[in-house]
Design an enzyme around this catalytic site. Structure first.
Site, PDB file in Angstrom:
ATOM      1  CG  ASP A 126      -6.527 -57.895 -53.451  1.00  0.00           C
ATOM      2  OD1 ASP A 126      -6.846 -56.746 -53.092  1.00  0.00           O
ATOM      3  OD2 ASP A 126      -5.860 -58.684 -52.746  1.00  0.00           O
ATOM      4  CB  ILE A 127      -6.786 -56.778 -59.926  1.00  0.00           C
ATOM      5  CG1 ILE A 127      -7.101 -56.846 -61.427  1.00  0.00           C
ATOM      6  CG2 ILE A 127      -5.370 -57.235 -59.633  1.00  0.00           C
ATOM      7  CD1 ILE A 127      -6.246 -55.909 -62.260  1.00  0.00           C
TER       8      ILE A 127
END
Length: 311
Positions: free
Chosen positions: A129-130
């Protein structure tokens, strides 16, 4: 070794296409009411159309195009991501960019000019995920260079790696950068299915941590869990149940805090770690929250190792 050089030949004819009967040159005759055989006027018209069409084909030049290109070249290695505001690939929602940059753009933009290619595609062994950092040994990746006009030497590739790792913002770094054949793609796909991943997560629980909790977590070995598709990705993933394995876990206390701790764990590829911690409203069973009998929330997450033999 099979050559990557290719030649494409394209033939085009700009003349008009007309439907002409194959037997138009054979003048068919039929008997009239007087018993005499006459030539069909329709056949004569078709014949002249055919002749005129042939003249046009001779007059109109054809075009033969030679297009030289090279099949895709792969350059691979492992990347490390140090920012919690950098996505793996370019991420745009409603014409608004999410995050300050992407691993794909940083690496692709640095590597493509050295190959003088037409473009590139980014491939990685999984994704984070970011807001998750990629640390430790890094994540295996491939960049597919399309129609490269040159292949850099090993010295140039080493300089390329140094240049990426010396960028001022220090968002992303690479290691083991090298040009690979098609076998690199096969190696990554094979290893991806069997890989294990290690994580480190900062976790908060709704009560004080005790020694019994440490024993409960550390004693779990090769524990099977069932995860339904997380609520946060239901809009883009099929609603399925997946069985995953938690190979091992251990807790690390944080000095001066009784409700915060570091959770270190090794899992099967494809495990949703955030949901394994908080339970996702009961959609992941068991979870850290259910094992400790309290509310658990994950505050930060890092990937510390992706166990694959390639790169």
């Amino acid at each position: 070794m099979e050559s990557t050089f290719r030649i494409r030949l394209s033939y085009s004819d700009s003349s008009r296409k007309q439907n002409v009967e194959r037997n138009v040159c054979n003048k068919r005759r039929k008997s009239d009411s007087a018993g005499t055989r006459t030539t069909s006027l329709k056949s004569q018209e078709n014949y002249f159309d055919y002749v005129n069409n042939m003249k046009e084909k001779v007059i109109q030049p054809c075009q033969l195009t030679f297009e030289c290109y090279r099949s895709s070249i792969y350059i691979g290695g492992r990347y490390l991501k140090y920012s919690r505001n950098v996505s793996q690939t370019r991420w745009v929602i409603d014409d608004e960019r999410v995050g300050e940059a992407s691993v794909e753009e940083i690496l692709g933009g640095s590597i493509l000019p050295c190959f003088q290619g037409d473009g590139y595609k980014f491939h990685a062994a999984g994704r984070e995920d970011i807001d998750v950092r990629m640390l430790g040994t890094g994540r295996p990746f491939l960049i597919e260079i399309q129609n490269a006009r040159q292949v850099p030497s090993k010295d140039i590739i080493k300089d390329m790696e140094i240049k990426i790792n010396s960028m001022e913002n220090q968002l992303v770094k690479v290691k083991n950068l090298d040009v690979l054949g098609n076998q690199g793609w096969a190696m990554m796909r094979e290893g991806e299915a069997e890989k294990q991943k290690q994580y480190s997560a900062l976790v908060w629980i709704s009560r004080d941590l005790n020694n019994e909790d440490l024993q409960t977590i550390s004693s779990a070995k090769d524990m099977k869990i069932i995860q339904k598709t997380p609520i946060r990705v239901l809009h883009r993933r099929s609603p399925l149940e997946r069985e995953r394995i938690i190979h091992w876990m251990k807790l690390e206390k944080i000095l001066g805090s009784s409700q915060y701790f570091l959770l270190h764990l090794c899992t099967q590829a494809g495990t949703y770690i955030k949901e394994f911690v908080h339970g996702d409203l009961g959609r992941t069973q068991p979870s850290i929250g259910s094992m400790l009998g309290c509310r658990a929330e994950i505050l930060q997450l890092d990937v510390t190792d992706v166990k694959m033999d390639c790169f």
